[in-house]
Design a protein around this motif. Structure first.
Motif, PDB file in Angstrom:
ATOM      1  N   LEU A  86       4.791  10.094  -6.489  1.00  0.00           N
ATOM      2  CA  LEU A  86       5.914  10.406  -7.376  1.00  0.00           C
ATOM      3  C   LEU A  86       5.408  10.839  -8.748  1.00  0.00           C
ATOM      4  O   LEU A  86       5.904  11.806  -9.340  1.00  0.00           O
ATOM      5  N   ALA A  87       4.370  10.117  -9.252  1.00  0.00           N
ATOM      6  CA  ALA A  87       3.804  10.514 -10.558  1.00  0.00           C
ATOM      7  C   ALA A  87       3.185  11.902 -10.483  1.00  0.00           C
ATOM      8  O   ALA A  87       3.353  12.733 -11.389  1.00  0.00           O
ATOM      9  N   ILE A  88       2.473  12.157  -9.361  1.00  0.00           N
ATOM     10  CA  ILE A  88       1.865  13.495  -9.186  1.00  0.00           C
ATOM     11  C   ILE A  88       2.952  14.560  -9.111  1.00  0.00           C
ATOM     12  O   ILE A  88       2.846  15.653  -9.693  1.00  0.00           O
ATOM     13  N   LYS A 131       0.835  -1.219   0.000  1.00  0.00           N
ATOM     14  CA  LYS A 131       0.000   0.000   0.000  1.00  0.00           C
ATOM     15  C   LYS A 131       0.858   1.253   0.000  1.00  0.00           C
ATOM     16  O   LYS A 131       0.631   2.193  -0.766  1.00  0.00           O
ATOM     17  N   THR A 132       1.884   1.274   0.892  1.00  0.00           N
ATOM     18  CA  THR A 132       2.757   2.463   0.950  1.00  0.00           C
ATOM     19  C   THR A 132       3.518   2.626  -0.357  1.00  0.00           C
ATOM     20  O   THR A 132       3.721   3.761  -0.831  1.00  0.00           O
ATOM     21  N   ASN A 133       3.938   1.483  -0.973  1.00  0.00           N
ATOM     22  CA  ASN A 133       4.656   1.567  -2.250  1.00  0.00           C
ATOM     23  C   ASN A 133       3.753   2.149  -3.337  1.00  0.00           C
ATOM     24  O   ASN A 133       4.176   3.010  -4.111  1.00  0.00           O
ATOM     25  N   SER A 134       2.487   1.670  -3.380  1.00  0.00           N
ATOM     26  CA  SER A 134       1.562   2.219  -4.396  1.00  0.00           C
ATOM     27  C   SER A 134       1.299   3.701  -4.151  1.00  0.00           C
ATOM     28  O   SER A 134       1.255   4.512  -5.086  1.00  0.00           O
ATOM     29  N   LYS A 135       1.156   4.066  -2.851  1.00  0.00           N
ATOM     30  CA  LYS A 135       0.940   5.491  -2.540  1.00  0.00           C
ATOM     31  C   LYS A 135       2.144   6.328  -2.967  1.00  0.00           C
ATOM     32  O   LYS A 135       2.008   7.421  -3.536  1.00  0.00           O
ATOM     33  N   LEU A 136       3.367   5.807  -2.673  1.00  0.00           N
ATOM     34  CA  LEU A 136       4.578   6.554  -3.045  1.00  0.00           C
ATOM     35  C   LEU A 136       4.697   6.678  -4.564  1.00  0.00           C
ATOM     36  O   LEU A 136       5.121   7.726  -5.082  1.00  0.00           O
ATOM     37  N   ASN A 151       3.521  17.684 -11.500  1.00  0.00           N
ATOM     38  CA  ASN A 151       3.590  19.059 -10.967  1.00  0.00           C
ATOM     39  C   ASN A 151       4.875  19.749 -11.421  1.00  0.00           C
ATOM     40  O   ASN A 151       4.872  20.953 -11.740  1.00  0.00           O
ATOM     41  N   ILE A 152       6.005  19.001 -11.441  1.00  0.00           N
ATOM     42  CA  ILE A 152       7.280  19.605 -11.879  1.00  0.00           C
ATOM     43  C   ILE A 152       7.196  20.027 -13.346  1.00  0.00           C
ATOM     44  O   ILE A 152       7.635  21.128 -13.729  1.00  0.00           O
ATOM     45  N   ILE A 153       6.574  19.154 -14.176  1.00  0.00           N
ATOM     46  CA  ILE A 153       6.434  19.504 -15.604  1.00  0.00           C
ATOM     47  C   ILE A 153       5.559  20.739 -15.765  1.00  0.00           C
ATOM     48  O   ILE A 153       5.875  21.654 -16.534  1.00  0.00           O
ATOM     49  N   LYS A 154       4.440  20.768 -14.983  1.00  0.00           N
ATOM     50  CA  LYS A 154       3.564  21.949 -15.067  1.00  0.00           C
ATOM     51  C   LYS A 154       4.288  23.207 -14.615  1.00  0.00           C
ATOM     52  O   LYS A 154       4.152  24.280 -15.212  1.00  0.00           O
TER      53      LYS A 154
END
Length: 632
Positions: A266-268, A257-262, A272-275
């Protein structure tokens, strides 16, 4: 008393005999004696079942005698001290009641209870209890289920007496002995077995032993103890492994669960960095565009500043000239001020009179507005009544037309009925004539033709049949005539009702015409009052303009308008734009407020200065309106 050798033959050791002897001496109560006997029988049956299963094989069938005796002993133990319950058929002692309660204490026992209820061959509660014991033994959970049952004394008190085996300590001992049966694998066929009619009798011959059996039983007891120890050790290891597996599984789930959340975070974060990079690029482009525009505006403003400086120098000379003229006018006004103060007293008295007149006019206007509102409400109500009356008239006219059509149809029906009645009467007369003629002919034929009696009888029979038909037709016609008369009476009643409704409609028409006349009268009154209100409004606007003229004259006489200081004004009063080097401040000569050039680019002569001077847009519109009203 038995000798030790005889007791040894029966398979009972010296210590067991002493224990039984002491129990028999200490517990003289018959219920306690029964409990001890049942406990000893349970020990013997469980011990014999385990020993025989180890020698015969761990998988047992339902036909195995020690297993059958074990179920009989368990049935006796569960029946001991069972309360008698009344029913419609008499008294009943059932084991199924307490065993069915295990389902509520342990949800896992619900499968056994459901399968017992679904068995087609079982009809009695005792058969269901026997099937439940067999299924629990096959599941290797019999000891666990009974342990849960004996711990709930409050539930057992509803089914057992206080001195029953399941309530006392002997029940706990028996449940502890049942744990050893988990070594055995039982393969029992409950579906085809007749459990309702079995007789539960204990066979004591199976438990008689000799010296050889004692020796073998000692060896078997050692084997059983070793096997039970190994089983307990394996079960403990299994429990520990299961707990560790469950713990590791929980940790793995949490880590997943923590891995999927991370991964999602990370994708978010990447998005955000690209935006942010795109926004930074856009902001840099906008910054360069703003810098270019700012440089262009600075150049334009520099040109405007140069032009403004030139205009300021030119306007400074005009302002000096205006200042000198203003000083001269101020001297003249100081001389005229004394004369104006005397006139001011007269104007104040005039103002008071005008205020009183204004108050009276406002009162009259309010009263007339109230009356006008009331008249409008009345007019709306009359209009609504007129619309309702018009709709009612239309519906009544339609109803009248329909009813007139009905009346015409009914008249046509009555004419048809009368015609048919006349035709029926004619037919009736003709039938009577035929009858009379037939009777006369029959008499003549009797006298004249005696030989032709047979033929005449036939003819008479035919005539009689015709007469019967005619009579039935006559009865039918009479009934039809009566029904037609009833229909005529109903139609007459309907016609009377329709005529009454027509009279009501005529009355409604008269009321409608009267209401139309009242409506026209009210409209005339309303139009007259609206004209009067319009005249009053015109007079009131004229009086307001005169009052404003008087107020301005008073201001001019009292010392002119108050000029706002340049420091107090930072924005234009009309457009609210901030003053700058390119947007200069200008005073309105009428109100004294400060405006920009766009909002004060008007010139009009004022009472204080005959020459046209700068005024703001609002004062310009107000002064033009005043001049036009004075001209009219």
């Amino acid at each position: 008393m038995y000798s030790p050798q005889s007791l040894h033959r029966w398979g009972i050791t010296h210590s067991e005999s002493m224990e039984r002897f002491s129990n028999s001496q200490a517990l003289r109560d018959p219920m306690s004696m029964e409990r001890t006997n049942l406990l000893n029988m349970a020990k013997l049956s469980i011990k014999g079942l385990i020993e025989s299963a180890l020698s015969f094989g761990r998988t047992l069938d339902s036909d195995y005698p020690p297993l059958q005796q074990f179920f009989v002993v368990m049935e006796h133990c569960l029946k001991h001290g069972l309360k008698v319950k009344k029913s419609f058929l008499g008294y009943n002692k059932s084991l199924w009641g307490p065993l069915e309660m295990v389902e509520k204490l342990c949800p896992e026992a619900g499968e056994i209870a459901a399968s017992v209820r679904d068995l087609p061959g079982l009809k009695t509660p005792l058969g269901r209890a026997r099937a439940w014991l067999r299924l629990a033994l096959m599941q290797k959970r019999l000891a666990d289920y009974l342990r849960l049952l004996i711990t709930r004394k409050d539930l057992l008190s509803d089914f057992y007496d206080n001195s029953a085996v399941m309530v006392e300590e002997e029940g706990a001992v028996i449940v502890g002995l049942l744990v050893g049966l988990n070594v055995i694998d039982a393969n029992l066929c409950v579906k085809g077995e007749d459990l309702d009619t079995q007789v539960g009798v204990i066979d004591f011959s199976m438990y008689l032993k000799n010296d050889i059996d004692d020796y073998r039983s000692g060896e078997r007891n050692g084997q059983v103890a070793a096997i039970l120890d190994q089983k307990n050790y394996v079960e403990e290891l299994n429990r520990q492994l299961n707990s560790s597996v469950h713990g590791l599984q929980g940790r793995v789930d949490n880590l997943e669960k923590t891995n999927s959340k991370l991964i999602e975070e990370l994708a978010i974060a990447k998005n955000n960095i690209i935006k942010l990079q795109e926004e930074n690029h856009q902001l840099r482009n906008e910054n360069t565009i703003i810098l270019i525009k700012a440089q262009q505006q600075l150049e334009v403003t520099q040109v405007d500043v140069d032009v403004e400086l030139d205009t300021y120098k030119q306007s400074r000379q005009g302002l000096d000239e205006m200042y000198n003229e203003a000083r001269r006018q101020l001297r003249e006004e100081c001389q005229l001020r004394q004369d104006v103060e005397n006139e001011l007293v007269v104007q104040v008295s005039m103002k008071q009179e005008m205020d009183l007149a204004m108050k009276l006019l406002e009162k009259d206007i309010h009263e007339k507005q109230d009356t006008l509102i009331g008249l409008r409400h009345q007019l709306d109500e009359v209009k609504a009544i007129n619309v309702e009356m018009y709709t009612k008239m239309q519906t009544s006219d339609d109803g009248m037309k329909q009813k007139n059509d009905m009346i015409t149809r009914l008249e046509e029906k009555t004419n048809q009925i009368t015609a048919t009645m006349k035709q029926l009467e004619q037919r009736l007369q003709e039938a009577e004539r035929d009858r009379w003629t037939a009777e006369d002919g029959a008499r003549k034929f009797k006298h004249d033709f005696a030989n032709k009696a047979d033929s005449l009888q036939k003819q008479i029979a035919q005539r009689e049949k015709q007469m019967l038909q005619l009579e039935t037709d006559l009865k039918i016609e009479k009934e039809w005539r009566q029904t037609l008369q009833n229909d005529l009476e109903r139609e007459r009643d309907i016609v009377a009702q329709l005529s009454a409704e027509a009279q009501q409609i005529n009355g409604l028409k008269k009321e409608f015409h009267r209401l139309q006349d009242e409506n026209s009268q009210l409209k005339g009154i309303c139009e007259e009052q609206e004209q009067a209100l319009e005249e009053l409004g015109c007079k009131l606007s004229e009086s307001k303009l005169k009052i404003e003229d008087i107020k301005e004259a008073n201001k001019a006489l009292q010392g002119g308008q108050v000029w706002l200081k340049d420091k107090d004004a930072t924005h234009c009063k009309l457009c609210e734009k901030e003053f700058s080097i390119s947007r200069r401040k200008h005073h309105c000569r009428n109100c004294g407020e400060i405006f920009c050039n766009a909002c004060s680019d008007n010139e009009l002569p004022l009472p204080a200065s005959p020459k046209p001077v700068r005024v703001c847009d609002t004062c310009h519109a107000l002064l033009l309106q005043r001049c036009s009203s004075n001209a009219t």
